[in-house]
Design a protein around this motif. Structure first.
Motif, mmCIF file in Angstrom:
data_model
loop_
_atom_site.group_PDB
_atom_site.id
_atom_site.type_symbol
_atom_site.label_atom_id
_atom_site.label_comp_id
_atom_site.label_asym_id
_atom_site.label_seq_id
_atom_site.Cartn_x
_atom_site.Cartn_y
_atom_site.Cartn_z
ATOM 1 N N ALA A 41 16.983 16.332 9.215
ATOM 2 C CA ALA A 41 16.406 15.195 8.496
ATOM 3 C C ALA A 41 15.124 15.605 7.763
ATOM 4 O O ALA A 41 14.906 15.204 6.607
ATOM 5 C CB ALA A 41 16.118 14.052 9.466
ATOM 6 N N ALA A 42 14.281 16.411 8.405
ATOM 7 C CA ALA A 42 13.059 16.864 7.744
ATOM 8 C C ALA A 42 13.375 17.800 6.581
ATOM 9 O O ALA A 42 12.697 17.770 5.551
ATOM 10 C CB ALA A 42 12.152 17.569 8.756
ATOM 11 N N PRO A 91 0.828 -1.209 0.000
ATOM 12 C CA PRO A 91 0.000 0.000 0.000
ATOM 13 C C PRO A 91 0.865 1.263 0.000
ATOM 14 O O PRO A 91 2.027 1.247 0.420
ATOM 15 C CB PRO A 91 -0.812 -0.111 1.294
ATOM 16 C CG PRO A 91 -0.725 -1.550 1.690
ATOM 17 C CD PRO A 91 0.597 -2.033 1.191
ATOM 18 N N ALA A 92 0.273 2.328 -0.499
ATOM 19 C CA ALA A 92 0.983 3.604 -0.515
ATOM 20 C C ALA A 92 1.292 4.049 0.906
ATOM 21 O O ALA A 92 0.495 3.839 1.832
ATOM 22 C CB ALA A 92 0.146 4.662 -1.230
ATOM 23 N N MET A 93 2.453 4.646 1.059
ATOM 24 C CA MET A 93 2.884 5.080 2.386
ATOM 25 C C MET A 93 3.550 6.440 2.267
ATOM 26 O O MET A 93 4.348 6.674 1.356
ATOM 27 C CB MET A 93 3.862 4.065 2.966
ATOM 28 C CG MET A 93 4.443 4.449 4.304
ATOM 29 S SD MET A 93 5.459 3.117 4.956
ATOM 30 C CE MET A 93 6.414 3.999 6.174
ATOM 31 N N SER A 94 3.202 7.334 3.159
ATOM 32 C CA SER A 94 3.743 8.689 3.101
ATOM 33 C C SER A 94 5.211 8.694 3.519
ATOM 34 O O SER A 94 5.585 8.052 4.500
ATOM 35 C CB SER A 94 2.950 9.622 4.026
ATOM 36 O OG SER A 94 1.584 9.595 3.698
ATOM 37 N N PRO A 95 6.064 9.401 2.780
ATOM 38 C CA PRO A 95 7.465 9.550 3.210
ATOM 39 C C PRO A 95 7.560 10.433 4.442
ATOM 40 O O PRO A 95 7.053 11.568 4.456
ATOM 41 C CB PRO A 95 8.144 10.198 1.993
ATOM 42 C CG PRO A 95 7.036 10.858 1.253
ATOM 43 C CD PRO A 95 5.802 10.058 1.497
ATOM 44 N N THR A 96 8.177 9.923 5.474
ATOM 45 C CA THR A 96 8.252 10.640 6.746
ATOM 46 C C THR A 96 9.618 10.434 7.381
ATOM 47 O O THR A 96 10.419 9.610 6.932
ATOM 48 C CB THR A 96 7.169 10.144 7.720
ATOM 49 O OG1 THR A 96 7.293 8.730 7.890
ATOM 50 C CG2 THR A 96 5.770 10.479 7.211
ATOM 51 N N VAL A 97 9.855 11.186 8.427
ATOM 52 C CA VAL A 97 11.044 11.029 9.259
ATOM 53 C C VAL A 97 10.604 10.354 10.558
ATOM 54 O O VAL A 97 9.856 10.949 11.339
ATOM 55 C CB VAL A 97 11.699 12.388 9.567
ATOM 56 C CG1 VAL A 97 12.878 12.214 10.520
ATOM 57 C CG2 VAL A 97 12.140 13.068 8.285
ATOM 58 N N VAL A 104 0.137 4.858 12.990
ATOM 59 C CA VAL A 104 1.237 5.771 13.284
ATOM 60 C C VAL A 104 0.718 7.211 13.220
ATOM 61 O O VAL A 104 -0.045 7.568 12.319
ATOM 62 C CB VAL A 104 2.398 5.567 12.288
ATOM 63 C CG1 VAL A 104 3.487 6.602 12.500
ATOM 64 C CG2 VAL A 104 2.961 4.162 12.427
ATOM 65 N N LEU A 105 1.127 8.018 14.170
ATOM 66 C CA LEU A 105 0.766 9.434 14.189
ATOM 67 C C LEU A 105 1.801 10.219 13.394
ATOM 68 O O LEU A 105 2.991 10.236 13.745
ATOM 69 C CB LEU A 105 0.696 9.949 15.626
ATOM 70 C CG LEU A 105 0.458 11.454 15.800
ATOM 71 C CD1 LEU A 105 -0.882 11.870 15.216
ATOM 72 C CD2 LEU A 105 0.554 11.844 17.270
ATOM 73 N N VAL A 106 1.372 10.848 12.316
ATOM 74 C CA VAL A 106 2.244 11.660 11.473
ATOM 75 C C VAL A 106 1.955 13.130 11.775
ATOM 76 O O VAL A 106 0.809 13.578 11.662
ATOM 77 C CB VAL A 106 2.027 11.357 9.983
ATOM 78 C CG1 VAL A 106 2.961 12.201 9.123
ATOM 79 C CG2 VAL A 106 2.245 9.874 9.700
#
Length: 623
Positions: free
Chosen positions: A346-347, A82-88, A162-164
C-alpha cells in the motif's frame, strides 16, 4: 501542558494569534456597533437632525453588508477543508504492538496518546490534526472544496492528533531506534492539547484552507468575485499571523524535545544517524530504481523492503557505514505490523501515485512488479524499448544500415549502425546541410516525410517544429542548444530527434504510460486529500536531450551485449538498472558513451566491446 519554556513561549504566541482573530472580529463588528448607537439615539430622541438621519441611513446598510461579508468569510474559513497529508492508515488490529509501543511512550512522557497511526512514503514523522469535520469521508455528492456546505455541522469531542510515521523507518530501523525517534514527536501531543494552542492552530489552518478555496480556478464569474474578496482577507490575516504561527510551532517543538530527553536519549543520537542514512537510501531507491519502472507502467510493490537492501549494499561498499549491517540481527520495527507485506504494498502504491502520478489502483497497464522479476520485466524491457526508439529515429533520418565486410546482409538493427552514424564527420555535417546520413529536407524527423505533419492527428500539438528538428536550410542548429553544446553535430541532431520523438510519444494518449489522465476523471469521493494535481512531488526534472541520447546509446550497447555476449540485465540497489557480464556488474560504460557523444570518438567503446566479446555488427532484438 507542562512547564517547559518552549511550551510557555508557544502559548504566548498562540495568544498573539488569537488576539489577531479578535481584532479582525472587532473590525467586522465596529460598523454594526456604531449603527446600533445611532439607532438607539433615535429611539431615545437624543440624536436627531438631518445629519444624524443621514448617518443612520448610510451606516446601517453598510453595517449589514459588513456583517454579511464577515459571516461569509467565517463560514468559508470554518467549512473549508484543511490540507491533509496523503497517508496509508494503520488500524490497531493491523499493528497492535505498534499501538502498544506508542501508548507506552505517551504514558512515560505524560502526554495524550495519538488518536491513530498512519504511514507516509517519506523519511519523516509528525503529528497531524485531523479533527476537522471535513476530514471525515463525505458522501459522493459532497466531494468539494467546502465540505458539508448547507448542512449542520456535527460537534465532535476533541481528539488527539494522528501520528504519521515514515514507512522507510519501519523497515530500516530497529524497534528501539524507532522508539527513540518517535519520542519527541509523540511528546508534541502535550502542547497540542492546550486549548489556546489548539484554537490558534485551527484558525491558521482555516485561513490557509480558505486561501486554497479562493484560488480554485473552476468557478463562475460571480463566485470568483466573491471568493477573491475572501481570499484577500484570508491572505491579509495569514500575513499578520505568519511570524506568531512560526514561533508557535518552534515553541511546541522545543517543548516536545525537552520533555523527550528523559526517554532513550542516548539511543536517539544513534537513531538520528539512521534517519539520515534512510533518507539517502530512500532517495536513491526512488530516483534510480523505482522511477524507470514507473515510466513503463510497473510499480515495485516492496519499496520499503528495497530500502533495507539498498542500505545494506551501501554498508558493504562504504567503509563509513561498516557497523550498520550488524544492526540487521536485531528486531526490525516492521515486526510491529501484523502483515508487513500488505502495508509495504500500500505504501509503495501511494509512493508511485505521489512521486509519479500513477493511477490509484493496479490495473492491466499499471501492475506491480516483484524485485525478483525487476531485471526481466523492467530492465530488459526498458533497454529494448529505448533501442527500438533509437532505430526508429535513425530510420526517419534516412541513416543507412552499417556497411563493411562484417555487416549483416539484412537491414536488421545493429550497434554498428549507431556507432557509424555518430562518428560520421563527412561534409554533410561540417557544412551544416543534409546528406546521405543527414535528415531529409522538409522532414520533422518523427516519421516518413509528410510535409510538416507529425501524424498525431488534429488534436495533438506538434512537439517539435521543423525548424527545431535538425540542421538544414531554415532550421535552428541543434548545436545552438546550451545543453547540446560541446557535442558533435551528429550527436546533437540525433539527441534533438530523440527528444522530439519522446515528446510525441508522451503527448499521444497511450494506455501503456500511466498518468493522472489515465486514472478516473472523477476524483475519488472517499479521498481525504486533493488528488487532482498529481504528481504532488515530482522526483526529477525532465531529462535533457544529451541525457536522453546517453540513455538510448547505453541501452543499445546493453542489448548488443545481451544478444551477442550472453550478458544479462541486473538490478543495482543504489544505481538502478545495470549490465551483468559473467555475473559481474559493469561500471565503466558511461565514460565511453560520453566520449562518443561529445568527441565523436568510438575507439574507447569499440575496445571495450572487443574485450568483452560483444559484436556490434550482429543484429539485436528490439522491444
Amino acid at each position: 501542558m507542562g512547564v517547559e519554556a518552549g511550551a510557555q513561549a508557544a502559548r504566548a504566541r498562540a495568544l498573539a494569534v488569537l488576539r489577531i482573530r479578535s481584532r479582525a472580529l472587532a473590525v467586522a463588528l465596529l460598523p454594526a456597533a456604531v449603527a446600533v448607537i445611532l439607532l438607539a439615539g433615535a429611539v431615545g430622541d437624543r440624536l436627531e437632525g438631518p445629519v444624524w438621519d443621514a448617518a443612520r441611513w448610510v451606516l446601517t446598510p453598510f453595517a449589514v453588508l459588513v456583517l454579511l461579508a464577515a459571516a461569509g468569510i467565517a463560514l468559508v474559513v470554518a467549512r473549508a477543508r484543511p490540507a491533509m497529508s496523503p497517508t496509508v492508515p494503520v488500524t490497531e488490529e493491523a499493528a497492535p504492538d505498534l499501538y502498544r509501543m506508542v501508548r507506552d511512550l505517551a504514558d512515560r512522557l505524560d502526554v495524550p496518546a495519538p488518536s491513530a497511526i498512519a504511514l507516509t512514503p517519506d523519511c519523516d514523522s509528525w503529528l497531524e490534526d485531523r479533527t476537522h469535520p471535513a476530514h471525515a469521508p463525505p458522501p459522493v455528492e459532497e466531494h468539494r472544496d467546502i465540505a458539508g456546505a448547507g448542512k449542520q455541522a456535527h460537534r465532535r469531542h476533541p481528539v488527539a492528533p494522528v501520528l504519521v510515521i515514515g514507512s522507510p523507518f519501519l523497515w530500516w530501523m530497529r524497534v528501539g531506534e524507532l522508539r527513540a525517534v518517535l519520542a519527541p514527536v509523540i511528546a508534541g501531543t502535550g502542547p497540542s492539547a492546550h486549548p489556546d494552542i489548539a484554537a490558534a492552530r485551527r484558525f491558521v489552518r482555516g485561513l490557509d484552507a480558505a486561501v486554497a478555496v479562493a484560488s480554485e480556478p473552476r468557478r463562475n464569474p460571480v463566485s470568483r468575485a466573491v471568493l477573491a474578496g475572501v481570499g484577500w482577507v484570508a491572505r491579509l490575516l495569514l500575513r499578520s499571523c505568519r511570524v506568531h504561527a512560526a514561533e508557535l510551532e518552534r515553541g511546541v517543538a522545543a517543548a516536545a524535545a525537552e520533555r523527550a530527553q528523559a526517554v532513550d536519549y542516548g539511543l536517539r543520537i544513534v537513531a538520528q544517524e539512521q534517519v539520515g542514512l534512510a533518507y539517502a537510501g530512500w532517495d536513491r531507491l526512488l530516483t534510480r530504481v523505482a522511477l524507470p519502472a514507473w515510466r513503463m507502467g510497473r510499480w515495485p510493490s516492496r519499496l520499503d523492503a528495497g530500502v533495507v537492501a539498498a542500505l545494506t549494499e551501501l554498508s558493504r561498499r562504504d567503509r563509513l557505514a561498516e557497523g550498520f549491517a550488524s544492526r540487521l540481527g536485531e528486531r526490525p520495527a516492521c515486526d510491529l505490523l501484523e502483515e508487513p507485506g500488505t502495508v509495504d504494498e500500500a505504501a509503495s502504491l501511494l509512493a508511485a501515485r505521489l512521486f509519479h502520478g500513477g493511477p490509484a489502483g493496479p490495473g492491466p497497464d499499471w501492475s506491480p512488479v516483484d524485485w525478483s522479476e525487476y531485471p526481466d520485466e523492467v530492465v530488459d524491457r526498458k533497454w529494448r524499448l529505448d533501442a527500438a526508439r533509437l532505430h526508429r529515429v535513425l530510420d526517419a533520418m534516412g541513416v543507412r544500415p552499417a556497411t563493411g565486410p562484417t555487416a549483416p546482409a539484412t537491414v536488421a538493427p545493429t550497434l554498428s549502425r549507431v556507432l557509424d552514424h555518430l562518428t560520421d564527420t563527412g561534409p554533410a555535417w561540417t557544412a551544416g546541410t543534409t546528406g546521405a546520413t543527414g535528415p531529409a529536407a522538409g522532414s520533422t524527423g518523427l516519421g516518413p516525410d509528410t510535409a510538416g505533419s507529425t501524424g498525431l492527428g488534429p488534436d495533438v500539438p506538434d512537439p517539435a517544429p521543423p525548424e527545431a528538428a535538425g540542421p538544414g536550410p531554415g532550421r535552428r542548429d541543434p548545436l545552438d542548444d546550451e545543453d547540446l553544446a560541446g557535442t558533435t553535430a551528429p550527436s546533437a541532431t540525433l539527441a534533438a530527434r530523440l527528444s522530439a520523438e519522446l515528446a510525441r510519444e508522451e503527448a499521444a494518449p497511450s494506455p501503456a504510460a500511466p498518468s493522472p489522465a489515465s486514472s478516473s476523471p472523477t476524483p475519488d469521493p472517499a479521498a481525504l486529500w486533493d488528488d487532482r494535481a498529481l504528481p504532488l512531488f515530482p522526483l526529477q526534472p525532465p531529462r535533457t536531450a544529451r541525457e536522453l541520447l546517453a540513455d538510448h546509446l547505453t541501452a543499445m550497447v546493453c542489448c548488443a551485449a545481451m544478444d551477442t555476449a550472453g550478458a544479462s540485465p541486473g538490478l543495482d540497489w543504489l544505481d538502478g538498472p545495470t549490465l551483468l557480464i559473467d555475473g559481474e556488474r559493469t561500471a565503466d560504460l558511461a565514460p565511453k558513451v560520453l566520449t562518443l557523444i561529445e568527441d565523436g570518438d568510438a575507439t574507447p567503446l569499440r575496445v571495450w566491446l572487443a574485450q568483452l566479446g560483444i559484436r556490434p555488427e550482429k543484429p539485436v532484438r528490439l522491444g
